[in-house]
Design a protein around this motif. Structure first.
Motif, PDB file in Angstrom:
ATOM      1  N   PRO A  62       0.972  -1.168  -0.036  1.00 59.63           N
ATOM      2  CA  PRO A  62       0.015  -0.098   0.049  1.00 59.63           C
ATOM      3  C   PRO A  62       0.890   1.242  -0.071  1.00 59.63           C
ATOM      4  CG  PRO A  62      -0.789  -1.502   1.348  1.00 59.63           C
ATOM      5  CD  PRO A  62       0.453  -2.052   1.134  1.00 59.63           C
ATOM      6  N   PRO A  63       0.456   2.288  -0.486  1.00 61.89           N
ATOM      7  CA  PRO A  63       1.268   3.470  -0.805  1.00 61.89           C
ATOM      8  C   PRO A  63       1.515   4.112   0.819  1.00 61.89           C
ATOM      9  CG  PRO A  63      -0.488   3.553  -2.330  1.00 61.89           C
ATOM     10  CD  PRO A  63      -0.722   2.303  -1.523  1.00 61.89           C
ATOM     11  N   GLN A  64       2.620   4.584   0.964  1.00 65.69           N
ATOM     12  CA  GLN A  64       2.967   5.122   2.256  1.00 65.69           C
ATOM     13  C   GLN A  64       2.966   6.514   2.306  1.00 65.69           C
ATOM     14  OE1 GLN A  64       2.798   2.879   5.022  1.00 65.69           O
ATOM     15  NE2 GLN A  64       2.106   1.458   3.553  1.00 65.69           N
ATOM     16  N   PRO A  65       2.794   6.958   3.385  1.00 64.36           N
ATOM     17  CA  PRO A  65       3.183   8.446   3.607  1.00 64.36           C
ATOM     18  C   PRO A  65       4.659   8.848   3.251  1.00 64.36           C
ATOM     19  CG  PRO A  65       1.815   7.803   5.478  1.00 64.36           C
ATOM     20  CD  PRO A  65       2.335   6.572   4.760  1.00 64.36           C
ATOM     21  N   GLY A  66       4.700   9.992   2.544  1.00 63.62           N
ATOM     22  CA  GLY A  66       6.045  10.328   1.829  1.00 63.62           C
ATOM     23  C   GLY A  66       6.302   9.955   0.592  1.00 63.62           C
ATOM     24  N   TRP A  67       5.721   8.999   0.337  1.00 60.12           N
ATOM     25  CA  TRP A  67       5.943   8.127  -1.136  1.00 60.12           C
ATOM     26  C   TRP A  67       5.576   9.247  -2.197  1.00 60.12           C
ATOM     27  CZ3 TRP A  67       4.839   2.338  -1.781  1.00 60.12           C
ATOM     28  CH2 TRP A  67       5.339   1.535  -0.729  1.00 60.12           C
ATOM     29  N   VAL A  68       5.948   9.198  -3.167  1.00 60.19           N
ATOM     30  CA  VAL A  68       5.856  10.055  -4.417  1.00 60.19           C
ATOM     31  C   VAL A  68       5.452   8.943  -5.534  1.00 60.19           C
ATOM     32  CG1 VAL A  68       6.547  11.578  -6.369  1.00 60.19           C
ATOM     33  CG2 VAL A  68       7.208  12.283  -4.095  1.00 60.19           C
ATOM     34  N   LEU A  84       5.373   3.377  -7.929  1.00 64.73           N
ATOM     35  CA  LEU A  84       6.244   4.190  -7.031  1.00 64.73           C
ATOM     36  C   LEU A  84       7.216   4.942  -7.882  1.00 64.73           C
ATOM     37  CD1 LEU A  84       7.131   5.066  -4.158  1.00 64.73           C
ATOM     38  CD2 LEU A  84       8.887   2.835  -4.238  1.00 64.73           C
ATOM     39  N   TYR A  85       7.521   6.251  -7.448  1.00 67.10           N
ATOM     40  CA  TYR A  85       8.239   7.207  -8.316  1.00 67.10           C
ATOM     41  C   TYR A  85       9.379   7.676  -7.402  1.00 67.10           C
ATOM     42  CZ  TYR A  85       9.506  10.908 -11.392  1.00 67.10           C
ATOM     43  OH  TYR A  85      10.203  11.932 -12.210  1.00 67.10           O
ATOM     44  N   GLY A  86       9.298   7.710  -6.151  1.00 73.91           N
ATOM     45  CA  GLY A  86      10.261   8.146  -5.167  1.00 73.91           C
ATOM     46  C   GLY A  86       9.683   8.384  -3.942  1.00 73.91           C
ATOM     47  N   MET A  87      10.771   8.563  -2.950  1.00 78.92           N
ATOM     48  CA  MET A  87      10.386   8.559  -1.714  1.00 78.92           C
ATOM     49  C   MET A  87      10.988   9.776  -1.065  1.00 78.92           C
ATOM     50  SD  MET A  87      10.977   4.784  -0.070  1.00 78.92           S
ATOM     51  CE  MET A  87      10.513   3.308  -0.958  1.00 78.92           C
ATOM     52  N   THR A  88      10.460  10.522  -0.063  1.00 78.09           N
ATOM     53  CA  THR A  88      11.010  11.640   0.574  1.00 78.09           C
ATOM     54  C   THR A  88      11.816  11.200   1.873  1.00 78.09           C
ATOM     55  OG1 THR A  88       9.045  11.934   1.891  1.00 78.09           O
ATOM     56  CG2 THR A  88       9.038  13.066  -0.177  1.00 78.09           C
ATOM     57  N   PRO A  89      12.929  11.719   2.173  1.00 74.52           N
ATOM     58  CA  PRO A  89      13.802  11.300   3.100  1.00 74.52           C
ATOM     59  C   PRO A  89      12.886  10.954   4.610  1.00 74.52           C
ATOM     60  CG  PRO A  89      14.857  13.141   2.222  1.00 74.52           C
ATOM     61  CD  PRO A  89      13.337  13.052   1.649  1.00 74.52           C
ATOM     62  N   GLY A  90      13.083   9.862   5.107  1.00 76.73           N
ATOM     63  CA  GLY A  90      12.469   9.449   6.289  1.00 76.73           C
ATOM     64  C   GLY A  90      11.076   8.893   6.175  1.00 76.73           C
TER      65      GLY A  90
END
Length: 91
Positions: A62-68, A84-90
């Motif tokens: 499932p897509p998670q908070p902070g995921w792009v 999934l395109y990318g993830m923000t730090p943390g």
């Protein structure tokens, strides 16, 4: 859910996930066992406030908070297809 799903005007589009509102899995995590994985819909709120119905296959978490994520097809009713395109730090 009392909030209205967002219908996207143009696809493809990138969004950043703020929160999971509803998941096909109880704990919002893909099971380790292949036998327990399933296709289904995950409802998320984006950073800009859109409520999106995402169709996820059994191989996707499932897509998670902070995921792009990149929404690449589908519709608001059956669910948008995404990757999934990318993830923000943390995240």
């Amino acid at each position: 859910m009392s909030e209205e799903l967002t219908k996207l005007d143009s696809i493809p589009v990138r969004i950043k996930v703020k929160e999971i509102l509803s998941s096909r899995y109880n704990n919002n995590k893909r099971p380790l066992s292949w036998d327990e994985r399933k296709d289904g819909n995950d409802i998320v709120r984006s950073e800009d406030g859109r409520i999106l119905n995402l169709f996820s296959n059994g191989q996707q978490s499932p897509p998670q908070p902070g995921w792009v994520i990149l929404i690449k097809g589908g519709d608001a009713d059956k669910g948008y297809n995404w990757t999934l395109y990318g993830m923000t730090p943390g995240s």
